[in-house]
Structure formats: structure tokens, C-alpha cells
Write a protein that holds these residues in place. Structure first.
Motif, PDB file in Angstrom:
ATOM      1  N   ALA A 197       0.792  -1.097   0.004  1.00 33.80           N
ATOM      2  CA  ALA A 197      -0.092  -0.069   0.028  1.00 33.80           C
ATOM      3  C   ALA A 197       0.692   1.169  -0.076  1.00 33.80           C
ATOM      4  CB  ALA A 197      -1.028  -0.006   1.297  1.00 33.80           C
ATOM      5  N   ARG A 198       2.040   1.315   0.997  1.00 30.79           N
ATOM      6  CA  ARG A 198       2.873   2.504   0.862  1.00 30.79           C
ATOM      7  C   ARG A 198       3.480   2.901  -0.508  1.00 30.79           C
ATOM      8  NH1 ARG A 198       5.284   1.251   6.733  1.00 30.79           N
ATOM      9  NH2 ARG A 198       5.753  -0.846   5.710  1.00 30.79           N
ATOM     10  N   ALA A 199       3.836   1.837  -1.049  1.00 29.11           N
ATOM     11  CA  ALA A 199       4.395   2.095  -2.438  1.00 29.11           C
ATOM     12  C   ALA A 199       3.648   2.299  -3.655  1.00 29.11           C
ATOM     13  CB  ALA A 199       5.280   0.845  -2.828  1.00 29.11           C
ATOM     14  N   LEU A 200       2.420   1.754  -3.362  1.00 32.22           N
ATOM     15  CA  LEU A 200       1.361   2.193  -4.496  1.00 32.22           C
ATOM     16  C   LEU A 200       0.953   3.606  -3.950  1.00 32.22           C
ATOM     17  CD1 LEU A 200      -0.601  -1.141  -4.452  1.00 32.22           C
ATOM     18  CD2 LEU A 200       0.330  -0.058  -6.369  1.00 32.22           C
ATOM     19  N   PHE A 201       0.769   3.884  -3.009  1.00 33.65           N
ATOM     20  CA  PHE A 201       0.429   5.421  -2.577  1.00 33.65           C
ATOM     21  C   PHE A 201       1.324   6.337  -3.067  1.00 33.65           C
ATOM     22  CE2 PHE A 201       0.932   9.080   0.083  1.00 33.65           C
ATOM     23  CZ  PHE A 201      -0.286   9.665  -0.130  1.00 33.65           C
ATOM     24  N   GLU A 213      -4.055  12.190 -13.762  1.00 34.06           N
ATOM     25  CA  GLU A 213      -4.940  11.862 -12.667  1.00 34.06           C
ATOM     26  C   GLU A 213      -5.737  10.681 -12.816  1.00 34.06           C
ATOM     27  OE1 GLU A 213      -9.170  14.138 -11.857  1.00 34.06           O
ATOM     28  OE2 GLU A 213      -7.134  15.785 -11.416  1.00 34.06           O
ATOM     29  N   GLU A 214      -6.115  10.175 -13.855  1.00 35.06           N
ATOM     30  CA  GLU A 214      -6.772   9.213 -14.127  1.00 35.06           C
ATOM     31  C   GLU A 214      -5.946   7.800 -13.409  1.00 35.06           C
ATOM     32  OE1 GLU A 214      -9.915   8.786 -14.789  1.00 35.06           O
ATOM     33  OE2 GLU A 214     -10.332  10.784 -15.067  1.00 35.06           O
ATOM     34  N   LYS A 215      -4.903   7.741 -13.829  1.00 35.43           N
ATOM     35  CA  LYS A 215      -3.908   6.542 -13.389  1.00 35.43           C
ATOM     36  C   LYS A 215      -4.144   6.629 -11.738  1.00 35.43           C
ATOM     37  CE  LYS A 215      -0.984   6.017 -17.462  1.00 35.43           C
ATOM     38  NZ  LYS A 215       0.292   6.133 -18.029  1.00 35.43           N
ATOM     39  N   ALA A 216      -3.593   7.939 -11.314  1.00 39.47           N
ATOM     40  CA  ALA A 216      -3.634   8.109 -10.085  1.00 39.47           C
ATOM     41  C   ALA A 216      -4.918   7.660  -9.363  1.00 39.47           C
ATOM     42  CB  ALA A 216      -3.226   9.676  -9.599  1.00 39.47           C
ATOM     43  N   MET A 217      -5.893   8.165  -9.769  1.00 40.89           N
ATOM     44  CA  MET A 217      -7.381   7.704  -9.060  1.00 40.89           C
ATOM     45  C   MET A 217      -7.463   6.198  -9.065  1.00 40.89           C
ATOM     46  SD  MET A 217     -10.702   9.883  -9.766  1.00 40.89           S
ATOM     47  CE  MET A 217     -11.902  10.114  -8.489  1.00 40.89           C
ATOM     48  N   GLU A 218      -7.028   5.707 -10.134  1.00 45.14           N
ATOM     49  CA  GLU A 218      -7.365   4.058 -10.290  1.00 45.14           C
ATOM     50  C   GLU A 218      -6.410   3.387  -9.172  1.00 45.14           C
ATOM     51  OE1 GLU A 218      -5.849   0.641 -13.447  1.00 45.14           O
ATOM     52  OE2 GLU A 218      -6.353   2.632 -14.246  1.00 45.14           O
ATOM     53  N   ILE A 219      -5.228   3.916  -8.855  1.00 50.22           N
ATOM     54  CA  ILE A 219      -4.466   3.258  -7.770  1.00 50.22           C
ATOM     55  C   ILE A 219      -5.090   3.507  -6.476  1.00 50.22           C
ATOM     56  CG2 ILE A 219      -2.165   3.237  -6.692  1.00 50.22           C
ATOM     57  CD1 ILE A 219      -0.883   4.091  -9.188  1.00 50.22           C
ATOM     58  N   ARG A 222      -8.009   1.525  -5.610  1.00 49.38           N
ATOM     59  CA  ARG A 222      -7.222   0.132  -5.251  1.00 49.38           C
ATOM     60  C   ARG A 222      -6.871   0.065  -3.893  1.00 49.38           C
ATOM     61  NH1 ARG A 222      -2.158  -2.215  -8.713  1.00 49.38           N
ATOM     62  NH2 ARG A 222      -1.602  -4.023  -7.352  1.00 49.38           N
ATOM     63  N   LEU A 223      -6.511   1.348  -3.381  1.00 51.10           N
ATOM     64  CA  LEU A 223      -5.952   0.981  -2.000  1.00 51.10           C
ATOM     65  C   LEU A 223      -7.262   1.451  -1.036  1.00 51.10           C
ATOM     66  CD1 LEU A 223      -2.567   3.206  -2.359  1.00 51.10           C
ATOM     67  CD2 LEU A 223      -2.987   0.711  -1.878  1.00 51.10           C
ATOM     68  N   ARG A 224      -8.362   1.837  -1.612  1.00 50.60           N
ATOM     69  CA  ARG A 224      -9.259   2.408  -0.821  1.00 50.60           C
ATOM     70  C   ARG A 224      -9.788   1.476   0.400  1.00 50.60           C
ATOM     71  NH1 ARG A 224     -14.821   5.292  -3.139  1.00 50.60           N
ATOM     72  NH2 ARG A 224     -15.786   6.040  -1.311  1.00 50.60           N
ATOM     73  N   LYS A 225      -9.646   0.120   0.026  1.00 53.89           N
ATOM     74  CA  LYS A 225     -10.176  -0.814   1.149  1.00 53.89           C
ATOM     75  C   LYS A 225      -8.973  -1.336   2.057  1.00 53.89           C
ATOM     76  CE  LYS A 225     -14.347  -2.297  -1.495  1.00 53.89           C
ATOM     77  NZ  LYS A 225     -15.034  -3.534  -1.995  1.00 53.89           N
ATOM     78  N   SER A 226      -7.928  -0.692   1.975  1.00 55.76           N
ATOM     79  CA  SER A 226      -6.848  -1.144   2.678  1.00 55.76           C
ATOM     80  C   SER A 226      -6.967  -1.082   4.209  1.00 55.76           C
ATOM     81  CB  SER A 226      -5.489  -0.214   2.526  1.00 55.76           C
ATOM     82  OG  SER A 226      -5.246  -0.382   1.277  1.00 55.76           O
ATOM     83  N   PHE A 230      -5.837   3.399   4.845  1.00 55.36           N
ATOM     84  CA  PHE A 230      -4.630   4.482   4.708  1.00 55.36           C
ATOM     85  C   PHE A 230      -5.243   5.967   4.496  1.00 55.36           C
ATOM     86  CE2 PHE A 230      -0.602   3.616   2.402  1.00 55.36           C
ATOM     87  CZ  PHE A 230      -0.138   5.038   2.790  1.00 55.36           C
ATOM     88  N   VAL A 231      -4.990   6.600   5.395  1.00 61.26           N
ATOM     89  CA  VAL A 231      -5.466   7.922   5.825  1.00 61.26           C
ATOM     90  C   VAL A 231      -5.124   8.819   4.552  1.00 61.26           C
ATOM     91  CG1 VAL A 231      -5.557   9.919   7.103  1.00 61.26           C
ATOM     92  CG2 VAL A 231      -5.712   7.658   8.148  1.00 61.26           C
ATOM     93  N   ASN A 232      -3.836   9.058   4.164  1.00 67.31           N
ATOM     94  CA  ASN A 232      -3.718   9.859   2.978  1.00 67.31           C
ATOM     95  C   ASN A 232      -4.292   9.370   1.749  1.00 67.31           C
ATOM     96  OD1 ASN A 232      -1.907  11.389   4.573  1.00 67.31           O
ATOM     97  ND2 ASN A 232      -0.421  10.355   4.252  1.00 67.31           N
ATOM     98  N   VAL A 233      -4.411   8.188   1.675  1.00 70.46           N
ATOM     99  CA  VAL A 233      -5.247   7.855   0.276  1.00 70.46           C
ATOM    100  C   VAL A 233      -6.527   8.173   0.189  1.00 70.46           C
ATOM    101  CG1 VAL A 233      -6.338   5.636  -0.834  1.00 70.46           C
ATOM    102  CG2 VAL A 233      -3.915   5.636  -0.283  1.00 70.46           C
ATOM    103  N   LEU A 234      -7.302   7.969   1.252  1.00 70.72           N
ATOM    104  CA  LEU A 234      -8.709   8.417   1.432  1.00 70.72           C
ATOM    105  C   LEU A 234      -8.870   9.969   1.543  1.00 70.72           C
ATOM    106  CD1 LEU A 234      -9.753   5.784   4.230  1.00 70.72           C
ATOM    107  CD2 LEU A 234     -10.553   5.980   1.886  1.00 70.72           C
TER     108      LEU A 234
END
Length: 307
Positions: A197-201, A213-219, A222-226, A230-234
């Protein structure tokens, strides 16, 4: 039973209780327990119950100091950083307690107080990469990027193939402005662990900065249910949804943080703003609709084409 070698989600509620109440709990194992209790509600409920029994002194250890340290450790595992700091600051700490106190300080935004405790935890530590990652993160937050890189380079031989080590290396290279090298390190981490998760973020964060932005949002999705969340992701994903006027999705992101960390100030602020924006958005839509209806009602009947 070696819980520390199991994958996330394998701990049953009874396993969680047994791990939190046993005499010794190493760093790798406590990190595994922490991840497990956010994977299912029942595991968290059991961990909360252990914490309450530690507060009441029902759970017994061979020494009172061990019971105090364990209470602080479990507080941190449950996201109670202020309580963890308060409890652990009053105890005699070994390596595990120092690590948790350092992490609790870091998680509550006091990196300068975290670093001495994390460095103490790292003395003689050659097995748990998590301690060294935490030191690198803390040094980077304090602007000590060269020191962070030197510390990681000294650990290259034992940890080079570890995905978490590659994440920490990428993070440090990022701060030093070596973005291509950083992305290469993140990619190594993801190649070794597709769910890192940390590397993907950090990959998503860099893609967002570069306008992808689209590629970032896709990742981020993907991390949303970690778990733990993952606070920074959300937070980042919520802001991206707000930019798209998708306020309900943004609210869901911020609420997910607060379900686990009820006192998270930024999530509270962003949630309040998103709700206000949602109400304004709906009010504007309602006004437009009323205006259209009003126009229609005020149209003379002679202008309608009636057969």
C-alpha cells in the motif's frame, strides 16, 4: 503458533486475544495483529475488549511494568495515539515499547519526539525492517533526507529485496528530488508485493502531481479498502472527488477515516466542508429546477403548440 508468519486476515478473534494477552509480543507480530484487527469487525471488538480488561488490571503479566507497556501497545494498535503516548511515557521500555511509543508520536504528528524512541528500538535490530522504515519516514518528515538515505544504504545488504525497504528508499529519493529513481524503487516494491500500500500510494501521488489524474485515481481506488485505512489515500481521493463535484463519494472517503480514527482533525474538517458543498450543490440544482418550472408556468398558453 507463529502469527507473525501468517498473511493478513488469517488471525481469528481468539488468535487476536491470545496474541495480545501473551507475555511477549514482538514487533513483527504486533504489526500483524494490528493489520488483522482492521480486517474484520469481530477482531477489532475482541481487541477493544482486551484493552478494557488491561485498563481494569484483569489481564495479568509477570510484572506490572509489562502490563503497563502492553496497555500502551494495544492503545496504539487501536489508533489511540494520545493514550499510547501517555501510558508508555510512564513505563520502562524495551525495544518493542520504544518502537510503539515512537510510532505513536509519529502518528500524532510529533516526528521530533518520535525519532529518539525509534532509534532506540533500532539498536541491535536486524530482523524487523519496520523499525528502520519508521526511522526513514520520520527523518524525511523532519527534513533529514541525506541522513535517511545513508541509514537505508547501510541496510541494503539484508533488506534490498524487501518490498517495504524499497518503499522507504523510494520515499527518500522522492524527497531528494530523484523522482525517476524513486518511481523505480516503488515499482520494485510493487513487483515483489503487488499489494504494498505505501509504495502504491507514493506512485499514485507522483502520478497525480504530474497530471496523470486518471492513473492516480485508479491506484487510490485500489487502495481504498486497505486495512488499517490508509488515511492519506482516502484524503487525497476525497479531494479528487470533490474536484469532480462527486461530494457523496468524497464524504464516504472521509467517513471511512473517522470510523477508525474518530478524532482525526483533517478528516473532520474535510467531511464538514464536503457536506456543506453537497448541500450547496443540491440547493443550486433545486433552484435551477424551480426556475425551469417557473418559466414553464409563466409561458402564455398561446406559445404552446397544441393540436
Amino acid at each position: 503458533m507463529q502469527e507473525s508468519t501468517k498473511k493478513a486476515g488469517e488471525l481469528s478473534p481468539s488468535d487476536v486475544v491470545a496474541a495480545l494477552e501473551k507475555e511477549e509480543l514482538g514487533i513483527a507480530e504486533l504489526m500483524h495483529v494490528r493489520k488483522s484487527i482492521y480486517s474484520a469487525l469481530e477482531q477489532r471488538v475482541q481487541a477493544e475488549d482486551v484493552y478494557r480488561r488491561l485498563e481494569r488490571g484483569v489481564v495479568k503479566f509477570s510484572a506490572e511494568n509489562k502490563a503497563i507497556v502492553r496497555r500502551g501497545v494495544v492503545a496504539w494498535i487501536l489508533g489511540k495515539n494520545e493514550e499510547a503516548v501517555r501510558v508508555l511515557s510512564e513505563a520502562r521500555l524495551g525495544r518493542d515499547g520504544s518502537f510503539v511509543l515512537g510510532r505513536a508520536y509519529y502518528d500524532k504528528g510529533s516526528a521530533h519526539l518520535a525519532l529518539p524512541h525509534l532509534e532506540k528500538a533500532a539498536e541491535g535490530e536486524t530482523e524487523s525492517v519496520e523499525v528502520h522504515i519508521s526511522i526513514a519516514e520520520t527523518r524525511n518528515r523532519l527534513g533529514m533526507h541525506d541522513e535517511a538515505l545513508a541509514g537505508l544504504q547501510a541496510l541494503k545488504k539484508p533488506f534490498d529485496k524487501n518490498p517495504d525497504y524499497q518503499y522507504a528508499l523510494g520515499l527518500t529519493l522522492d524527497h531528494l528530488g530523484r523522482y525517476d529513481d524513486a518511481m523505480a524503487a516503488y515499482q520494485k516494491a510493487v513487483d515483489a508485493d503487488s499489494e504494498n500500500a505505501r509504495a502504491l500510494f507514493r506512485m499514485a501521488y507522483n502520478l497525480d502531481l504530474r497530471g496523470e489524474e486518471e492513473k492516480a485515481m485508479e491506484i487510490y481506488e485500489r487502495l481504498r479498502k486497505s486495512r488499517p485505512p490508509f488515511v492519506n489515500v482516502l484524503l487525497n481521493l476525497g479531494l479528487m472527488y470533490e474536484d469532480r463535484c462527486q461530494f457523496e463519494k468524497a464524504i464516504d472517503c472521509y467517513q471511512t477515516i473517522l470510523d477508525t480514527y474518530p478524532l482525526h482533525e483533517r478528516a473532520q474538517l474535510y467531511l464538514s466542508d464536503a457536506r456543506a458543498s453537497l448541500n450547496m450543490y443540491y440547493d443550486e440544482e433545486a433552484r435551477k429546477k424551480e426556475h425551469r418550472v417557473g418559466q414553464m408556468l409563466n409561458t402564455p398558453i398561446s406559445e404552446f403548440q397544441l393540436s
